[in-house]
Design a protein around this motif. Structure first.
Motif, PDB file in Angstrom:
ATOM      1  N   HIS A  99       0.868  -1.181   0.000  1.00  0.00           N
ATOM      2  CA  HIS A  99       0.000   0.000   0.000  1.00  0.00           C
ATOM      3  C   HIS A  99       0.897   1.219   0.000  1.00  0.00           C
ATOM      4  CE1 HIS A  99      -3.185  -2.736   0.801  1.00  0.00           C
ATOM      5  NE2 HIS A  99      -2.572  -3.181   1.874  1.00  0.00           N
ATOM      6  N   ASN A 107       0.293   4.288   0.299  1.00  0.00           N
ATOM      7  CA  ASN A 107       0.000   5.457   1.129  1.00  0.00           C
ATOM      8  C   ASN A 107       0.179   5.236   2.629  1.00  0.00           C
ATOM      9  OD1 ASN A 107      -2.055   3.769   0.543  1.00  0.00           O
ATOM     10  ND2 ASN A 107      -3.624   5.321   0.348  1.00  0.00           N
ATOM     11  N   LEU A 108       0.561   4.066   3.076  1.00  0.00           N
ATOM     12  CA  LEU A 108       0.612   3.864   4.530  1.00  0.00           C
ATOM     13  C   LEU A 108       1.765   4.611   5.185  1.00  0.00           C
ATOM     14  CD1 LEU A 108      -0.677   0.275   4.956  1.00  0.00           C
ATOM     15  CD2 LEU A 108      -1.746   2.404   5.610  1.00  0.00           C
ATOM     16  N   ASP A 134     -10.921   1.259   5.533  1.00  0.00           N
ATOM     17  CA  ASP A 134     -10.115   0.355   4.700  1.00  0.00           C
ATOM     18  C   ASP A 134     -10.322  -1.112   5.088  1.00  0.00           C
ATOM     19  OD1 ASP A 134      -8.875   0.342   7.110  1.00  0.00           O
ATOM     20  OD2 ASP A 134      -6.993   1.201   6.413  1.00  0.00           O
TER      21      ASP A 134
HETATM   22  C1  LIG Z   1      -4.667   4.592  -0.243  1.00  0.00           C
HETATM   23  O1  LIG Z   1      -5.230   5.788  -0.709  1.00  0.00           O
HETATM   24  C2  LIG Z   1      -6.305   5.607  -1.626  1.00  0.00           C
HETATM   25  C3  LIG Z   1      -6.814   6.958  -2.063  1.00  0.00           C
HETATM   26  O2  LIG Z   1      -5.939   7.967  -1.732  1.00  0.00           O
HETATM   27  C4  LIG Z   1      -7.426   4.817  -0.939  1.00  0.00           C
HETATM   28  O3  LIG Z   1      -8.455   4.565  -1.852  1.00  0.00           O
HETATM   29  C5  LIG Z   1      -6.869   3.504  -0.437  1.00  0.00           C
HETATM   30  O4  LIG Z   1      -7.849   2.810   0.284  1.00  0.00           O
HETATM   31  C6  LIG Z   1      -5.683   3.745   0.473  1.00  0.00           C
HETATM   32  N1  LIG Z   1      -5.144   2.464   0.868  1.00  0.00           N
HETATM   33  C7  LIG Z   1      -4.824   2.170   2.123  1.00  0.00           C
HETATM   34  C8  LIG Z   1      -4.315   0.814   2.371  1.00  0.00           C
HETATM   35  O5  LIG Z   1      -4.945   2.984   3.037  1.00  0.00           O
END
Ligand SMILES: *[C@@H]1O[C@H](CO)[C@@H](O)[C@H](O)[C@H]1NC(C)=O
Ligand SMILES: *[C@@H]1O[C@H](CO)[C@@H](O)[C@H](O)[C@H]1NC(C)=O
Ligand SMILES: *[C@@H]1O[C@H](CO)[C@@H](O)[C@H](O)[C@H]1NC(C)=O
Ligand SMILES: *[C@@H]1O[C@H](CO)[C@@H](O)[C@H](O)[C@H]1NC(C)=O
Ligand SMILES: *[C@@H]1O[C@H](CO)[C@@H](O)[C@H](O)[C@H]1NC(C)=O
Ligand SMILES: *[C@@H]1O[C@H](CO)[C@@H](O)[C@H](O)[C@H]1NC(C)=O
Length: 804
Positions: free
Chosen positions: A67, A69-70, A540
């Protein structure tokens, strides 16, 4: 004519292209760093350009992040940590000559492998995290160069650490450049940690004043090699070994020399995000050299953690960085160091290691003072009473390094200060400081480009053009000027790379998000003294335990709450429950934790799900979690409420201690005093110190832990007590005294554990281990807090048993 004018340019470009295509096997470009990457066959590791600051990149290897963005991926190796390259026109290129080079901004060569081969080569990233340069399509072991030979601050499983290598810590959490701590083999064949600072260099581990055999090391094996096994044991040829708390399972592991100077082994399951500390070198917080810099004093307190402060009369050099230490706020030259304008300030319980001018035995205080006044370099002295001879000895100091303050030290320092009206109170020695553990602010990375050699191709073009007519020359001159101007622009002057703040992976939730996640707080899974716990599903899809703190407890601002919560959130150990985030909105205070399927230890004990090995693992794991809590940097996080309800069990029946830090979070005022004003904890598990209103130390948790272990062994709850007639006494006394009695009587016969063991276990247990566990637990519940072991001693005793 037109053609004639342009022909040299075309020709040059053609030659350049030709030259390029034939000197390069391949290259990775920084502009395409998102895509220009090398991934290992199973996808565990990725190599490529990694951003280390604004417009600053290093070529690195990291654990592939699923992932994006974590949080930041975990970097395990860097080619150019101290010389990041520009975000434009930087490349990693494999030349036809066999050399792999990293080029900054298209012109400066910042790193290379210095390899040389006429064969066709390829760069290959193994699933072990090793990047190798080998002949095309050959076996892995036949390589010209490998990244495993030049580690930065991390070792991966099966990566040999040899005499030719060293690990160097990074400067800070956000600054990957080389710091001052090094792990290496010294001339005595010992694996050691040294602080290699700008002014001094000193070994701080193993403890320098112990002989090698006293710290369990051997100097005889000269092979000088250490290795972390995939199952989690780090062993070195000098007989130093550490075993991780999760030894025996195949996990992702790494050993890192962290920026705070300690070495930790981290592990995580494949696919997981968070690393947990599964082992660390045992170095006292203040024993790490240089941690407070010159003229700084380190003090350590279980409540406030490690602190640095300046000596009285000294001021900090850099408010961001304790390594720089302090400098005198006064000026004293050798000429005006007379008794009429100086004085000595007494600092009790402080010592500084090294930099003695000499040792002068049997000196009186007056003699010592005169000695220091006479010596030009003397800036103070240590005056120590020697018990054996009954005399005092005098140690004039020329530098104050590695200062350490502890109430247990008998030593005193007398500090030379000018005699003027500034009153340096010695209170100063433990006040006026900030927590070293606090996250470093993003720092500016200054990068000065030196003016490079003239670009050969530009010269070449110029040379060609100058042979042609005036117009042609003029045209060309314009082009050249333009090129040069551009180059000047990009290569001269300071390039400040502002490092981006690290993403913590620690989230702030809104109240409505959590309300939605818990379906309006409908599914209650637990209730405690400080709040109610609800099950929730985050956006999530992660299942979380959401704790809603009682609103009555709040007297603090959101920022204070956040400051403390984020410290708790950063604690990361496999036996501590992980905190994912928090919410502080108006009156609402909520904490979001990972959720444990198997519930609490209390549930598991009452439903009889725990056989002997599970109980033993839980006792061991809980001890490890608490030891980490007490001895890491943040020792103020006493738990104060250890009980089976606060120990959660994960799917593998590994314990995770929950609710730590809350005692501090909810009662911040109490901690500013030396005593807690209110009794905290749960009846049955509380140490006698609470009842007798004595000083509260980490030993209260040791006591409660002992009671929990006795409960697991006997299956009897300390809160309900054991059916024996007795005077009015606290109920837990009954469990403890009952076990103690059984032991006293049983020892005469030779078998006593059999009489206390939970009948539900039958005879399915290891008698020897059970006996150790019961012995340790009884030591933990001693009335006198000072004779109880510390949590790390508990871990050590249990481990010792395990390895025999
Ligand atoms: C990462 O970010 C996207 C949108 O910015 C989001 O849809 C996704 O669920 C995020 N993934 C996690 C693992 O946080
Ligand atoms: C490369 O190898 C050749 C022949 O083996 C040798 O002459 C040359 O010095 C080497 N160059 C470098 C840079 O090692
Ligand atoms: C290595 O350590 C073990 C115990 O951990 C000890 O028994 C052994 O004697 C040590 N070996 C040397 C060479 O010191
Ligand atoms: C020295 O250490 C290495 C690696 O730990 C080991 O394989 C070897 O047997 C040791 N040699 C001796 C003489 O103990
Ligand atoms: C000592 O001398 C220096 C100049 O050499 C002067 O700046 C300083 O103030 C003097 N200190 C005292 C205490 O007189
Ligand atoms: C210390 O000094 C005193 C007198 O100054 C003397 O009597 C004594 O013997 C000395 N002790 C030692 C151990 O030198």
């Amino acid at each position: 004519m037109i053609l004639m004018i342009h022909s040299p340019i075309f020709f040059t470009i053609f030659i350049l292209l030709f030259h390029f295509q034939h000197s390069l096997s391949f290259s990775l470009s920084v502009e395409r760093h998102e895509n220009d990457i090398i991934v290992s066959p199973k996808g565990t590791f990725t190599a490529g350009f990694y951003p280390v600051g604004e417009n600053a990149y290093s070529f690195a290897i990291w654990f592939t992040q699923k992932h994006k963005n974590l949080s930041n991926p975990t970097v395990v190796w860097m080619a150019n940590r101290d010389q990041p390259v520009n975000g434009k026109r930087s490349t990693l290129s494999l030349l036809k000559t066999g050399n792999l080079i990293l080029t900054d901004a298209g012109q400066f060569n910042v790193w290379s492998t210095n390899t040389n081969s006429s064969k066709k080569l390829e760069l290959f990233l193994c699933d072990t995290g090793n990047l190798i340069l080998r002949e095309h399509n050959t076996i892995v072991s036949n390589f010209l160069w490998q990244s495993f030979d030049s580690p930065t601050d991390t070792l991966l499983p099966d990566q040999s650490f040899t005499r030719y290598m060293q690990l160097i810590s990074s400067k800070s959490k956000n600054d990957y450049s080389s710091g001052f701590y090094k792990l290496l083999f010294n001339y005595d064949n010992l694996l050691c940690l040294i602080y290699d600072g700008p002014q001094v260099s000193r070994v701080y581990w193993p403890v320098p004043w112990l002989l090698s055999w006293q710290s369990g090391r051997s100097t005889y094996n000269s092979s000088k090699v250490a290795i972390l096994s995939p199952l989690g044991e780090f062993s070195s040829s000098d007989n130093f070994t550490i075993t991780t708390s999760d030894y025996g399972t195949l996990l992702q592991r790494r050993l890192s020399l962290d920026h705070d100077g300690n070495v930790r082994v981290y592990s995580r399951k494949h696919g997981q995000e968070k690393w947990s500390v599964s082992a660390q070198f045992r170095i006292g917080s203040c024993n790490i050299q240089g941690i407070c810099g010159p003229n700084g004093v380190c003090s350590y307190n279980f409540r406030s953690g490690r602190k640095c402060s300046c000596l009285p009369g000294y001021i900090r050099i850099d408010n961001q960085d304790w390594f720089q230490g302090c400098k005198p706020s006064f000026q004293l030259s050798c000429d005006n160091k007379t008794s009429s304008n100086t004085r000595f300030q007494h600092l009790p319980h402080v010592k500084f290691y090294g930099y003695d001018y000499g040792t002068y035995a049997n000196y009186t205080y007056k003699q010592c003072k005169h000695l220091c006044m006479r010596l030009c370099e003397c800036i103070g002295f240590e005056y120590t009473y020697r018990k054996q001879s009954g005399t005092y000895s005098c140690h004039p100091k020329t530098k104050f390094l590695n200062g350490f303050h502890s109430p247990h030290f008998q030593k005193s320092i007398f500090l030379l200060l000018p005699k003027n009206n500034i009153d340096f109170s010695h209170e100063n020695i433990v006040k006026d400081d900030s927590l070293v553990c606090s996250q470093n602010a993003p720092k500016q990375l200054v990068r000065l480009y030196v003016k490079g050699k003239d670009n050969r191709s530009v010269k070449f073009m110029l040379w060609f053009a100058s042979g042609l007519g005036g117009i042609e020359f003029f045209c060309f001159f314009m082009v050249w000027c333009f090129l040069l101007k551009n180059r000047k622009h990009s290569s001269e002057g300071n390039h400040n790379y502002v490092l981006a703040a690290a993403a913590t992976g620690f989230t702030k939730f809104t109240y409505s998000e959590l309300k939605h996640a818990t379906k309006n707080f409908s599914q209650e899974i637990g209730k405690g003294a400080c709040g109610t716990v609800y099950k929730g599903v985050l956006s999530d899809n992660r299942v979380a335990a959401i704790k809603r703190l009682h609103e009555a407890n709040q007297g603090e601002s959101e920022s204070e709450f956040l400051a403390e919560v984020s410290i708790i959130g950063r604690l990361n150990h496999m036996n501590l429950i992980g905190m994912w985030g928090y919410c502080a909105e108006g009156k609402h205070r909520l904490l979001v934790y990972e959720c444990m399927e198997n519930g609490t230890l209390a549930d598991n004990l009452s439903s009889n799900k725990l056989d002997w090995s599970k109980r033993y693992n839980i006792a061991m794991g809980t001890a490890k979690g608490l030891a980490y809590l007490h001895e890491e940097c943040l020792e103020w996080i006493l738990h104060c409420d250890i009980k089976p309800q606060n120990i959660l069990v994960d799917s593998d029946y590994q314990p995770k201690v929950a609710d730590f830090g809350l005692s501090k979070l909810l009662n911040r005022d109490d901690f500013d005093h030396s005593k807690f004003s209110r009794i905290r904890g749960t009846r049955g598990y509380m140490a006698p110190e609470w009842v007798f209103n004595m000083e509260i130390t980490s030993k209260v948790d040791v006591y409660s832990y002992g009671v929990v272990v006795l409960e697991m062994i006997t299956g009897k709850s300390p809160t309900t007590g054991i059916q024996i007639k007795d005077k009015e006494e606290l109920c837990h006394e009954r469990l403890v005294t009952w076990v103690r009695e059984k032991r006293r009587k049983g020892l005469e016969v030779g078998c006593w554990v059999e009489q206390i063991v939970d009948p539900k276990l039958g005879s399915n247990y290891d008698v020897k281990k059970m006996e150790t566990l019961a012995d340790v637990a009884l030591d933990c519940v001693k009335e006198e807090k000072d004779v109880r072991p510390t949590m790390s001693q508990v871990v050590e005793r249990l481990l010792r048993d395990e390895h025999n």
